[in-house]
Design an enzyme around this catalytic site. Sequence first.
Site, PDB file in Angstrom:
ATOM      1  N   SER A 260       0.744  -1.262   0.157  1.00 51.36           N
ATOM      2  CA  SER A 260       0.026   0.128   0.108  1.00 51.36           C
ATOM      3  C   SER A 260       0.839   1.244   0.120  1.00 51.36           C
ATOM      4  O   SER A 260       2.034   1.168  -0.866  1.00 51.36           O
ATOM      5  CB  SER A 260      -1.121   0.102   1.213  1.00 51.36           C
ATOM      6  OG  SER A 260      -2.085   0.850   1.146  1.00 51.36           O
ATOM      7  N   LYS A 264       4.316   2.269  -2.060  1.00 53.19           N
ATOM      8  CA  LYS A 264       4.831   3.458  -2.825  1.00 53.19           C
ATOM      9  C   LYS A 264       6.260   3.829  -2.324  1.00 53.19           C
ATOM     10  O   LYS A 264       7.025   4.400  -3.117  1.00 53.19           O
ATOM     11  CB  LYS A 264       4.082   4.467  -2.423  1.00 53.19           C
ATOM     12  CG  LYS A 264       2.652   4.193  -2.753  1.00 53.19           C
ATOM     13  CD  LYS A 264       1.688   5.463  -2.334  1.00 53.19           C
ATOM     14  CE  LYS A 264       0.118   5.288  -2.064  1.00 53.19           C
ATOM     15  NZ  LYS A 264      -0.488   4.585  -2.966  1.00 53.19           N
ATOM     16  N   TRP A 351      -9.574   0.257  -6.031  1.00 55.54           N
ATOM     17  CA  TRP A 351      -9.124   1.477  -5.928  1.00 55.54           C
ATOM     18  C   TRP A 351      -7.649   1.871  -6.289  1.00 55.54           C
ATOM     19  O   TRP A 351      -7.331   2.895  -6.350  1.00 55.54           O
ATOM     20  CB  TRP A 351      -9.384   1.472  -4.275  1.00 55.54           C
ATOM     21  CG  TRP A 351      -9.198   3.081  -3.698  1.00 55.54           C
ATOM     22  CD1 TRP A 351      -8.505   3.457  -2.813  1.00 55.54           C
ATOM     23  CD2 TRP A 351      -9.978   4.226  -4.013  1.00 55.54           C
ATOM     24  NE1 TRP A 351      -8.527   4.495  -2.614  1.00 55.54           N
ATOM     25  CE2 TRP A 351      -9.462   5.265  -3.223  1.00 55.54           C
ATOM     26  CE3 TRP A 351     -11.123   4.518  -4.947  1.00 55.54           C
ATOM     27  CZ2 TRP A 351     -10.117   6.431  -3.370  1.00 55.54           C
ATOM     28  CZ3 TRP A 351     -11.632   5.954  -5.008  1.00 55.54           C
ATOM     29  CH2 TRP A 351     -11.123   6.864  -4.196  1.00 55.54           C
ATOM     30  N   HIS A 402      -7.379  -5.870  -0.567  1.00 56.38           N
ATOM     31  CA  HIS A 402      -6.240  -5.140  -0.622  1.00 56.38           C
ATOM     32  C   HIS A 402      -5.441  -5.241   0.835  1.00 56.38           C
ATOM     33  O   HIS A 402      -5.927  -5.403   1.838  1.00 56.38           O
ATOM     34  CB  HIS A 402      -6.647  -3.468  -0.425  1.00 56.38           C
ATOM     35  CG  HIS A 402      -5.368  -2.466  -0.115  1.00 56.38           C
ATOM     36  ND1 HIS A 402      -4.742  -1.976  -1.347  1.00 56.38           N
ATOM     37  CD2 HIS A 402      -4.911  -1.772   0.959  1.00 56.38           C
ATOM     38  CE1 HIS A 402      -3.978  -1.280  -0.779  1.00 56.38           C
ATOM     39  NE2 HIS A 402      -4.053  -1.049   0.642  1.00 56.38           N
TER      40      HIS A 402
END
Length: 422
Positions: A260, A264, A351, A402
């Site tokens: 998540s 990044k 998403w 997720h």
Amino acid sequence: MKQKIILSFLLQLAILPACFAQQSNEAAVGYHLPDVMRTQSGKVINTVAGWEKTRRPEITALFEKNVQGKTPVKNIPLRYVPLSVSRNALNGTATRKQVRVYFSGDDKYYMDILLYLPNSKNKPVPMFLGLNFGGNQSVNADTGILISERWVKYAPEPAYKNHFATAASRGTQSNDWCVEKIIAAGYGLATVYYGDLQPDSANSVNAGVAPLFYRKGQKEPAADEWGAIGVWAWCLSRALDYMETDKDIDSKRVTVMGHSRLGKTALWAGAQDKRFALVISNNSGEGGAAITRRKYGETIAVMNKAFPHWFCGNFKKYNDKEDELPVDFHELIALIAPRPVYIASASEDQWADPLGEYLSGWYATPVYALYGLKGLNTPVPPDINQPVGDGTIGYHIRKGVHAITPYDWDQYIRFANRFFSK
């Protein structure tokens, strides 16, 4: 060979509209990406030298100015203090080490690294390195792990009380880390709580390490200086600094990974620090692997409004203006070349834009081709639970939500084995 790979890539661009049409759960998505192989002045890059000397530095600078912000270059003297060592952890299968890394002489700024090393393998061993969300004690129920004393953003009771960890938080995120699986595969694991470097909350920058780098009179990072993603990425490189001093660790075979927002972070750490041998993005989505110009799922504006502290101030200029951003995130993947990179999505995590995550690897493939390396074969993503990873870019979309799961770890270990087994 390189020319054939690039020609194949260009020919397959023609089937992209059909690819999008197959995404029955998506609205039609159209976009025009910056050409990873063309400089801002219009020069086409077709050699490794041209990539490394011209285009790669240009893309890096664009990300620094417009997205993550510049990482300070000031050298901080690091001090390593062993906190504990157990040679009989996890029922004798592992050595557990805990090391505190101080960033200042007054002991105010520090991070704690938790390390597990397999006892069954001759040292030094390859490692997975990643940041965790809940404190080091959350990654395993091992009662020898020190409980973090830092503030925690997502803190359900009874594991956390008033946003601080209790003993009930031990092992609450063990499914995310699969420590025993990693150890059994012959790898070590190192992790740091991301809140050691900066709390994950708006207006939190001065509660982290950023003030160590301020100029006289400075009170916050400038608009083109790092946000929290940059701070957390800096932390990963400092953990690697420590691992270079530990004779039990093969610091040339360290994989940086994250899930998540920490996916990044792992991508940005891997893009900046070429010492990381392999990079893994798990469900990193917008601001990570996903192509932002698709404007599908989370967008720049939504992310910057919900999490204004993650990226640099300049990134907010592109709220609802994705097409004006001079880079897109396939170029972030390309910055990792020629090192291996693995991108993972989840079927119910729309998403994070799974297709956009896959396509970032596809559009980075020409840079890997410059080095004579195989990237992704097609712009059409694989079926659910059908990983592709016979090249230097790997990918899977897992059934589910997720999260990071044992299935994901199976793919990461298998991918790493291809590069680290020799």
